[in-house]
Write an enzyme that holds these catalytic residues in place. Structure first.
Site, short mmCIF file in Angstrom:
data_model
loop_
_atom_site.label_atom_id
_atom_site.label_comp_id
_atom_site.label_asym_id
_atom_site.label_seq_id
_atom_site.Cartn_x
_atom_site.Cartn_y
_atom_site.Cartn_z
CG ASP A 63 -2.15 0.85 1.09
OD1 ASP A 63 -2.01 2.05 0.81
OD2 ASP A 63 -3.26 0.33 1.29
CG ASP A 74 2.61 4.29 -7.12
OD1 ASP A 74 1.49 3.85 -7.44
OD2 ASP A 74 3.09 5.35 -7.59
CE1 TYR A 108 -14.18 1.70 -8.22
CE2 TYR A 108 -16.46 1.04 -8.45
CZ TYR A 108 -15.24 0.90 -7.84
OH TYR A 108 -15.08 -0.04 -6.85
#
Length: 246
Positions: free
Chosen positions: A37, A50, A142
């Site tokens: 994370d 990343d 999305y």
């Protein structure tokens, strides 16, 4: 012996929300868990990563394999949200969301594949969404990315089945996560907006991250050896049910 005893699991986006619940669930079932994370936190083996940067991904995966002795389970959960109709996000935002939500899965999986191929209990679970199968308002970008995740999951399952790697997806409904909380806080009437989100799911509430984590654990478990290429909906019945309004 716990079902994940002796297995190593990576959870991307495991620093908060659904990912944190998944990481905790797998650890509770015996796995040694690494969280990849941007802000991995202190739980489990936290590795700053990343997923939009290939060098970062390769270094993180190599560290996990070295420190924990391999990789057996990969949970591709990391992702970012986007709101709006098709003309509300500029091209840069389309590329950014796609790069994280779709290409990010490729980067992490590609780096982990040599280790997964060496495992006798290899499993990958990708986080898709109800937005992949239902048209939701103001979620064009999305939903497009999560539809791609669903299709990618099936293609991956076909490619890697004979290597002994199962690939599945979990498709949550609207969950009670920090991201949804921020959306609600920004709404003109947060209470009304929350009621609308709850009402569109047949069981009448937001999905709990722990419920999604249980589904992921099933899909990743060695006990689910004949389950591959599927999408498991955790959405209170939104995908399949059409209830009467009495």
């Amino acid at each position: 012996m716990s079902e994940f005893e002796g297995l190593v699991a990576i959870v991307t986006g495991g620093g908060s929300g659904i990912g944190a619940a998944i990481a905790d669930e797998l650890a509770d079932r015996g796995a040694r868990v690494a969280v990849l994370d941007l802000r991995p936190g202190d739980a489990h083996l936290g590795v700053e990563c990343d997923i939009a940067d290939d060098a970062s991904v390769r270094a993180a995966v190599a560290r996990v394999a070295d420190e924990l002795g391999g990789i057996d389970v990969l949970i591709n959960n990391a992702g970012i949200g986007a709101t709006g109709a098709i003309d509300d996000n500029d091209e840069a935002e389309w590329h950014r969301v796609w790069d994280v939500n779709v290409v990010g899965i490729m980067r992490v999986t590609r780096a982990a594949l040599p280790h997964l191929r060496a495992s006798t209990a290899a499993a990958i679970v990708n986080t898709s969404s109800i937005g992949a199968t239902a048209g939701l308002p103001q979620r064009a970008l999305y939903s497009a990315s999560k539809g791609a995740v669903l299709s990618l999951t099936r293609a991956m399952a076909a490619d890697h089945l004979r290597e002994g790697i199962r690939v599945n997806a979990v498709s949550p409904g609207t969950a009670d996560t920090p991201w949804v909380g921020r959306l609600l806080a920004a709404a003109p009437d947060p209470a009304h907006e929350r009621a609308q989100l709850e009402a569109r799911q047949p069981h009448g509430r937001l999905v709990a991250p722990a419920e999604i984590a249980h589904a992921v654990a099933y899909l990743a478990s060695p006990r689910a050896g004949s389950t591959t290429g599927v999408s498991l909906a955790v959405d209170g019945g939104m995908q399949e049910l059409r209830l009467r309004k009495d």
